[in-house]
Design a protein around this motif. Structure first.
Motif, PDB file in Angstrom:
ATOM      1  N   CYS A  83     -35.778 -47.349   6.118  1.00  9.62           N
ATOM      2  CA  CYS A  83     -35.711 -46.415   6.793  1.00  9.62           C
ATOM      3  C   CYS A  83     -36.358 -45.472   5.361  1.00  9.62           C
ATOM      4  O   CYS A  83     -35.269 -45.615   4.403  1.00  9.62           O
ATOM      5  N   ILE A  84     -37.567 -44.940   4.487  1.00 13.06           N
ATOM      6  CA  ILE A  84     -38.162 -44.439   3.783  1.00 13.06           C
ATOM      7  C   ILE A  84     -38.441 -43.246   3.872  1.00 13.06           C
ATOM      8  O   ILE A  84     -39.152 -41.829   4.632  1.00 13.06           O
ATOM      9  N   ILE A  85     -37.466 -42.069   2.936  1.00 16.06           N
ATOM     10  CA  ILE A  85     -37.516 -41.105   3.124  1.00 16.06           C
ATOM     11  C   ILE A  85     -38.329 -40.047   1.713  1.00 16.06           C
ATOM     12  O   ILE A  85     -37.798 -40.237   0.646  1.00 16.06           O
ATOM     13  N   SER A  86     -38.908 -39.140   1.579  1.00 15.43           N
ATOM     14  CA  SER A  86     -39.947 -38.272   0.721  1.00 15.43           C
ATOM     15  C   SER A  86     -39.281 -37.206   1.184  1.00 15.43           C
ATOM     16  O   SER A  86     -39.017 -36.374   1.720  1.00 15.43           O
ATOM     17  N   LEU A  87     -38.584 -36.453  -0.784  1.00 13.22           N
ATOM     18  CA  LEU A  87     -38.532 -34.712  -1.067  1.00 13.22           C
ATOM     19  C   LEU A  87     -39.120 -34.018  -1.690  1.00 13.22           C
ATOM     20  O   LEU A  87     -39.776 -34.990  -2.812  1.00 13.22           O
ATOM     21  N   ASN A  88     -40.390 -32.837  -1.286  1.00 11.77           N
ATOM     22  CA  ASN A  88     -40.826 -32.432  -2.131  1.00 11.77           C
ATOM     23  C   ASN A  88     -40.301 -31.415  -2.463  1.00 11.77           C
ATOM     24  O   ASN A  88     -40.035 -30.335  -1.734  1.00 11.77           O
ATOM     25  N   ALA A  89     -40.258 -30.952  -4.471  1.00 11.13           N
ATOM     26  CA  ALA A  89     -39.826 -30.432  -4.334  1.00 11.13           C
ATOM     27  C   ALA A  89     -40.567 -28.959  -4.839  1.00 11.13           C
ATOM     28  O   ALA A  89     -39.427 -27.901  -5.590  1.00 11.13           O
ATOM     29  N   SER A  90     -41.567 -28.859  -4.370  1.00 12.54           N
ATOM     30  CA  SER A  90     -42.016 -28.032  -4.504  1.00 12.54           C
ATOM     31  C   SER A  90     -42.026 -26.742  -3.564  1.00 12.54           C
ATOM     32  O   SER A  90     -42.068 -25.262  -2.946  1.00 12.54           O
ATOM     33  N   SER A  91     -42.553 -27.487  -2.299  1.00 17.55           N
ATOM     34  CA  SER A  91     -42.160 -27.265  -0.574  1.00 17.55           C
ATOM     35  C   SER A  91     -40.865 -27.205   0.008  1.00 17.55           C
ATOM     36  O   SER A  91     -40.785 -26.449   1.267  1.00 17.55           O
ATOM     37  N   GLY A  92     -40.419 -28.601  -0.628  1.00 14.36           N
ATOM     38  CA  GLY A  92     -39.461 -28.716   0.644  1.00 14.36           C
ATOM     39  C   GLY A  92     -39.455 -28.991   1.504  1.00 14.36           C
ATOM     40  O   GLY A  92     -38.251 -29.001   2.607  1.00 14.36           O
ATOM     41  N   VAL A  93     -40.753 -29.920   1.651  1.00 13.14           N
ATOM     42  CA  VAL A  93     -40.977 -30.409   2.302  1.00 13.14           C
ATOM     43  C   VAL A  93     -40.469 -32.170   2.588  1.00 13.14           C
ATOM     44  O   VAL A  93     -40.293 -33.071   2.043  1.00 13.14           O
ATOM     45  N   LEU A  94     -39.470 -32.761   3.930  1.00 10.39           N
ATOM     46  CA  LEU A  94     -38.840 -34.045   4.067  1.00 10.39           C
ATOM     47  C   LEU A  94     -39.704 -34.678   4.902  1.00 10.39           C
ATOM     48  O   LEU A  94     -40.861 -34.204   6.083  1.00 10.39           O
ATOM     49  N   ARG A  95     -40.267 -35.706   4.445  1.00 16.53           N
ATOM     50  CA  ARG A  95     -41.244 -36.533   5.235  1.00 16.53           C
ATOM     51  C   ARG A  95     -40.846 -38.442   5.436  1.00 16.53           C
ATOM     52  O   ARG A  95     -40.158 -38.470   4.867  1.00 16.53           O
ATOM     53  N   SER A  96     -41.525 -38.396   6.836  1.00 17.13           N
ATOM     54  CA  SER A  96     -39.897 -40.602   6.574  1.00 17.13           C
ATOM     55  C   SER A  96     -40.496 -40.945   7.799  1.00 17.13           C
ATOM     56  O   SER A  96     -42.456 -40.544   7.721  1.00 17.13           O
ATOM     57  N   ALA A  97     -40.073 -42.325   7.492  1.00 13.27           N
ATOM     58  CA  ALA A  97     -41.107 -43.448   8.472  1.00 13.27           C
ATOM     59  C   ALA A  97     -40.336 -44.537   8.167  1.00 13.27           C
ATOM     60  O   ALA A  97     -38.834 -44.141   7.365  1.00 13.27           O
ATOM     61  N   ASN A  98     -40.096 -44.681   9.519  1.00 17.06           N
ATOM     62  CA  ASN A  98     -38.874 -45.486  10.121  1.00 17.06           C
ATOM     63  C   ASN A  98     -39.292 -46.533  11.004  1.00 17.06           C
ATOM     64  O   ASN A  98     -39.745 -46.288  12.115  1.00 17.06           O
ATOM     65  N   LEU A  99     -38.327 -47.801  10.777  1.00 19.15           N
ATOM     66  CA  LEU A  99     -39.446 -48.237  11.275  1.00 19.15           C
ATOM     67  C   LEU A  99     -38.021 -49.543  11.550  1.00 19.15           C
ATOM     68  O   LEU A  99     -37.123 -49.710  10.621  1.00 19.15           O
ATOM     69  N   GLY A 100     -37.229 -49.962  13.135  1.00 17.13           N
ATOM     70  CA  GLY A 100     -36.475 -50.130  13.405  1.00 17.13           C
ATOM     71  C   GLY A 100     -35.047 -49.147  13.962  1.00 17.13           C
ATOM     72  O   GLY A 100     -35.331 -48.137  14.250  1.00 17.13           O
ATOM     73  N   ASP A 101     -33.565 -50.198  13.739  1.00 18.17           N
ATOM     74  CA  ASP A 101     -32.583 -49.630  14.387  1.00 18.17           C
ATOM     75  C   ASP A 101     -32.074 -48.743  12.880  1.00 18.17           C
ATOM     76  O   ASP A 101     -30.252 -48.198  13.251  1.00 18.17           O
ATOM     77  N   SER A 102     -32.159 -49.409  11.344  1.00 15.03           N
ATOM     78  CA  SER A 102     -31.823 -48.409  10.358  1.00 15.03           C
ATOM     79  C   SER A 102     -31.977 -46.141  11.060  1.00 15.03           C
ATOM     80  O   SER A 102     -32.829 -45.731  11.643  1.00 15.03           O
ATOM     81  N   GLY A 103     -31.844 -45.765  10.183  1.00 15.60           N
ATOM     82  CA  GLY A 103     -32.579 -43.881  10.536  1.00 15.60           C
ATOM     83  C   GLY A 103     -31.621 -42.781   9.228  1.00 15.60           C
ATOM     84  O   GLY A 103     -31.410 -43.193   8.247  1.00 15.60           O
ATOM     85  N   PHE A 104     -31.468 -41.764  10.178  1.00 16.65           N
ATOM     86  CA  PHE A 104     -31.600 -40.454   9.248  1.00 16.65           C
ATOM     87  C   PHE A 104     -31.198 -40.005  10.362  1.00 16.65           C
ATOM     88  O   PHE A 104     -31.364 -39.397  11.058  1.00 16.65           O
ATOM     89  N   SER A 105     -30.908 -38.507   9.635  1.00 17.62           N
ATOM     90  CA  SER A 105     -29.772 -36.940  10.598  1.00 17.62           C
ATOM     91  C   SER A 105     -30.603 -36.280   9.493  1.00 17.62           C
ATOM     92  O   SER A 105     -30.223 -36.320   8.347  1.00 17.62           O
ATOM     93  N   VAL A 106     -30.742 -35.377   9.816  1.00 23.75           N
ATOM     94  CA  VAL A 106     -30.587 -33.529   8.997  1.00 23.75           C
ATOM     95  C   VAL A 106     -29.633 -32.568   9.351  1.00 23.75           C
ATOM     96  O   VAL A 106     -30.143 -32.714  11.225  1.00 23.75           O
ATOM     97  N   ILE A 107     -28.555 -32.550   8.840  1.00 13.49           N
ATOM     98  CA  ILE A 107     -27.658 -31.551   9.468  1.00 13.49           C
ATOM     99  C   ILE A 107     -27.460 -30.809   8.840  1.00 13.49           C
ATOM    100  O   ILE A 107     -28.026 -30.019   7.359  1.00 13.49           O
ATOM    101  N   ARG A 108     -27.664 -28.672   9.187  1.00 13.95           N
ATOM    102  CA  ARG A 108     -27.749 -27.517   9.006  1.00 13.95           C
ATOM    103  C   ARG A 108     -26.508 -27.200   9.524  1.00 13.95           C
ATOM    104  O   ARG A 108     -26.324 -26.942  11.087  1.00 13.95           O
ATOM    105  N   GLY A 109     -26.132 -26.319   8.539  1.00 12.22           N
ATOM    106  CA  GLY A 109     -24.466 -26.282   9.516  1.00 12.22           C
ATOM    107  C   GLY A 109     -23.449 -27.057   9.878  1.00 12.22           C
ATOM    108  O   GLY A 109     -23.415 -27.896   9.284  1.00 12.22           O
TER     109      GLY A 109
END
Length: 346
Positions: A191-217
């Protein structure tokens, strides 16, 4: 070989990497100038990152592992990653591994343990994959640097560089593993994630059963779904041994093209949690949210708070496994967590 013929011969990610290497000394000079601009330019987003990990207890009956020597590029880099400060005592990350390119990207990988039965150390694949992901991600920008509008277009192209997508990073890193002579065989989720400090955009690529979550509040606004062929067999990047023949005819050999990709705009206070299945198999998502919200209100610098979140989640997942609090497919396993807290600075 002409530039047009290169475009037809190589994968898009590798083609773009070759173009960068062909720009010569002018590109190096531009890169230096761009780095200066990047470091001094105020960006609207910052990302505070913490990482924690713990390998499962080793089986005394298992074969002795032969790791990357410390004096090799991957071995030295591995030891540097493992020297990151944390409170969870652990000798290594087991068959998991990770990388953090501050302010740009991060990732986790879980070496598939089934290779042990064939005399292969699964950690070599995951370490190599994360090393090459880190190596390639260094060529990407955290955001678009400022440029001089009076410059010619080609000069501006060299300075602007390019924002490597997580899929491109995964694709290039996998190619790096296939070329590694020390890695004879193996496979891994990623699971690979990029973070853009200019736009605040998250991009990801995930293969398999690793992963990620985004928590807001107090809610999870995005939760990466797992990719599996069947129970306990996730999609995975694979390197077969030379002259494998029929012995590995049933091995799962998946492509970076099969990775799930995702993109979203982040907000101030969002928390991004990337993990291997040693966490997601043993901890309910609601418990992850509870840990993050509780520690986000703790005092101290934000870098310390995200590290506390990562450490606490690793500790909690290990406790759950030891006490038999098994959830979906839960069992004692290697655990790796990376936490990023988003802050808008303007």
């Amino acid at each position: 070989m002409s530039i047009s013929s290169l475009a037809h011969q190589y994968r898009p990610a590798l083609y773009r990497q070759i173009l960068r290497s062909r720009t010569g000394r002018a590109a190096i000079a531009s890169r230096t100038y761009a780095t200066t601009l990047t470091n001094t330019h105020h960006r609207p987003y910052t990302f505070h990152i913490g990482a924690s990990w713990a390998g499962k207890p080793e089986d005394p009956a298992s074969k002795r592992k032969v790791p990357f020597p410390p004096d090799t590029l991957i071995g030295g880099w591995r030891d540097k990653m493992l020297s990151r400060p944390k409170t969870i005592p652990s000798r290594d990350a087991g068959e998991d591994f990770f990388f953090v390119q501050e302010g740009v990207s991060f990732g986790v990988a879980d070496g598939v343990g089934g290779w042990v039965d064939s005399g292969v150390d699964p950690s070599l694949f995951s370490q190599s994959l994360m090393y090459h992901a880190h190596r390639y991600s260094r060529n990407a920008w955290a955001g678009e640097p400022e440029i001089d509008p009076t410059m010619d277009y080609e000069e501006r192209e060299q300075i602007e560089g390019w924002e490597m997508t997580p899929y491109e990073c995964l694709d290039l890193a996998y190619g790096g593993v296939l070329r590694e002579k020390f890695v004879q065989a193996g496979s891994s989720t990623a699971c690979i994630i990029s973070l853009n400090a200019s736009s605040g955009v998250l991009r990801s690529a995930n293969l398999g059963d690793s992963g990620f979550s985004v928590i807001r509040g107090t809610s999870i606004i995005y939760h990466q779904k797992v990719q599996t062929h069947f129970f306990n067999c996730p999609k995975q990047l694979t390197k077969l041994p030379p002259n494998a023949g029929r012995k590995f005819a049933r091995a799962c050999v998946d492509s970076p093209n099969e990775a799930d990709t995702f993109e979203m705009k982040l907000r101030d206070g969002d928390i991004v949690v990337a993990y291997t299945d040693g966490f997601s198999d043993n901890v309910f998502p609601v418990e992850m949210v509870r840990i993050c919200r509780l520690l986000s209100r703790a005092g101290g610098p934000e870098d310390e708070r995200v590290q506390m979140m990562a450490d606490r989640m690793v500790e909690y997942s290990r406790d759950a496994a030891r006490q038999g609090m098994f959830f979906r497919g839960g069992k004692p396993d290697d655990v790796t967590i990376i936490v990023s807290l988003v802050r808008e600075t303007s």
